[in-house]
Design a protein around this motif. Structure first.
Motif, mmCIF file in Angstrom:
data_model
loop_
_atom_site.group_PDB
_atom_site.id
_atom_site.type_symbol
_atom_site.label_atom_id
_atom_site.label_comp_id
_atom_site.label_asym_id
_atom_site.label_seq_id
_atom_site.Cartn_x
_atom_site.Cartn_y
_atom_site.Cartn_z
ATOM 1 N N LYS A 125 0.806 -1.214 0.000
ATOM 2 C CA LYS A 125 0.000 0.000 0.000
ATOM 3 C C LYS A 125 0.845 1.272 0.000
ATOM 4 O O LYS A 125 0.302 2.368 0.067
ATOM 5 C CB LYS A 125 -0.947 -0.014 1.187
ATOM 6 C CG LYS A 125 -1.961 -1.129 1.031
ATOM 7 C CD LYS A 125 -2.990 -1.127 2.092
ATOM 8 C CE LYS A 125 -4.046 -2.129 1.702
ATOM 9 N NZ LYS A 125 -4.332 -3.131 2.606
ATOM 10 N N VAL A 126 2.164 1.128 -0.118
ATOM 11 C CA VAL A 126 3.036 2.298 -0.252
ATOM 12 C C VAL A 126 2.780 2.878 -1.641
ATOM 13 O O VAL A 126 2.822 2.150 -2.635
ATOM 14 C CB VAL A 126 4.517 1.901 -0.075
ATOM 15 C CG1 VAL A 126 5.434 3.077 -0.334
ATOM 16 C CG2 VAL A 126 4.750 1.332 1.308
ATOM 17 N N PRO A 127 2.488 4.180 -1.764
ATOM 18 C CA PRO A 127 2.013 4.733 -3.033
ATOM 19 C C PRO A 127 2.879 4.459 -4.260
ATOM 20 O O PRO A 127 2.390 3.987 -5.257
ATOM 21 C CB PRO A 127 1.945 6.234 -2.754
ATOM 22 C CG PRO A 127 1.751 6.337 -1.297
ATOM 23 C CD PRO A 127 2.481 5.189 -0.707
ATOM 24 N N VAL A 128 4.158 4.707 -4.242
ATOM 25 C CA VAL A 128 4.967 4.580 -5.452
ATOM 26 C C VAL A 128 5.667 3.227 -5.521
ATOM 27 O O VAL A 128 5.795 2.635 -6.586
ATOM 28 C CB VAL A 128 6.007 5.722 -5.515
ATOM 29 C CG1 VAL A 128 6.924 5.567 -6.701
ATOM 30 C CG2 VAL A 128 5.300 7.062 -5.549
ATOM 31 N N LEU A 129 6.082 2.707 -4.384
ATOM 32 C CA LEU A 129 6.893 1.490 -4.349
ATOM 33 C C LEU A 129 6.107 0.221 -4.070
ATOM 34 O O LEU A 129 6.703 -0.850 -3.950
ATOM 35 C CB LEU A 129 7.978 1.647 -3.274
ATOM 36 C CG LEU A 129 8.878 2.867 -3.412
ATOM 37 C CD1 LEU A 129 9.759 2.998 -2.195
ATOM 38 C CD2 LEU A 129 9.699 2.768 -4.665
ATOM 39 N N GLY A 130 4.794 0.286 -3.969
ATOM 40 C CA GLY A 130 3.999 -0.869 -3.565
ATOM 41 C C GLY A 130 4.054 -2.037 -4.522
ATOM 42 O O GLY A 130 3.955 -3.199 -4.118
ATOM 43 N N SER A 131 4.227 -1.786 -5.801
ATOM 44 C CA SER A 131 4.246 -2.882 -6.773
ATOM 45 C C SER A 131 5.493 -3.753 -6.631
ATOM 46 O O SER A 131 5.529 -4.870 -7.146
ATOM 47 C CB SER A 131 4.152 -2.329 -8.189
ATOM 48 O OG SER A 131 5.277 -1.516 -8.471
ATOM 49 N N TYR A 132 6.511 -3.270 -5.956
ATOM 50 C CA TYR A 132 7.727 -4.059 -5.748
ATOM 51 C C TYR A 132 7.443 -5.300 -4.910
ATOM 52 O O TYR A 132 8.069 -6.342 -5.106
ATOM 53 C CB TYR A 132 8.791 -3.193 -5.065
ATOM 54 C CG TYR A 132 10.044 -3.940 -4.700
ATOM 55 C CD1 TYR A 132 10.999 -4.234 -5.668
ATOM 56 C CD2 TYR A 132 10.281 -4.359 -3.395
ATOM 57 C CE1 TYR A 132 12.148 -4.921 -5.340
ATOM 58 C CE2 TYR A 132 11.424 -5.034 -3.059
ATOM 59 C CZ TYR A 132 12.358 -5.311 -4.035
ATOM 60 O OH TYR A 132 13.503 -5.996 -3.708
ATOM 61 N N TRP A 133 6.503 -5.221 -3.991
ATOM 62 C CA TRP A 133 6.230 -6.322 -3.076
ATOM 63 C C TRP A 133 5.102 -7.231 -3.537
ATOM 64 O O TRP A 133 4.709 -8.125 -2.798
ATOM 65 C CB TRP A 133 5.931 -5.780 -1.683
ATOM 66 C CG TRP A 133 7.155 -5.285 -0.999
ATOM 67 C CD1 TRP A 133 8.125 -6.032 -0.420
ATOM 68 C CD2 TRP A 133 7.562 -3.930 -0.848
ATOM 69 N NE1 TRP A 133 9.100 -5.230 0.086
ATOM 70 C CE2 TRP A 133 8.786 -3.933 -0.162
ATOM 71 C CE3 TRP A 133 7.019 -2.713 -1.221
ATOM 72 C CZ2 TRP A 133 9.469 -2.779 0.159
ATOM 73 C CZ3 TRP A 133 7.694 -1.554 -0.907
ATOM 74 C CH2 TRP A 133 8.911 -1.601 -0.230
ATOM 75 N N VAL A 134 4.584 -7.059 -4.729
ATOM 76 C CA VAL A 134 3.529 -7.938 -5.239
ATOM 77 C C VAL A 134 4.183 -9.239 -5.681
ATOM 78 O O VAL A 134 5.088 -9.252 -6.510
ATOM 79 C CB VAL A 134 2.785 -7.274 -6.420
ATOM 80 C CG1 VAL A 134 1.798 -8.246 -7.025
ATOM 81 C CG2 VAL A 134 2.090 -6.016 -5.947
#
Length: 73
Positions: free
Chosen positions: A54-63
């Motif tokens: 749910k971190v706005p810019v970096l959230g996709s890194y943890w998917v």
């Protein structure tokens, strides 16, 4: 010469001046400890999905997407 007394409010020996001096230092250390704990707990799936994604810019890194062939059900 008369001695003049000044009232200095304190709670358990902590004066407002002393607290104002230490609050920024404790804030920086608290933030560093919080971020360190967050990245230490990164492998836990609940932390990854509920907080880190749910971190706005970096959230996709943890998917983490799982290949459909690897799903047991």
């Amino acid at each position: 010469m008369r001695v003049q007394y000044r009232y200095s409010p304190s709670v358990f020996g902590f004066t407002p001046k002393l607290v104002a001096r230490w609050v920024p230092i404790f804030g920086i250390w608290g933030g560093a400890v919080g971020l360190g704990a967050l990245f230490f707990l990164e492998p836990i799936p609940r932390v990854r999905t509920d907080i880190l994604q749910k971190v706005p810019v970096l959230g996709s890194y943890w998917v983490r997407s799982v290949d459909p062939n690897d799903v047991p059900f």
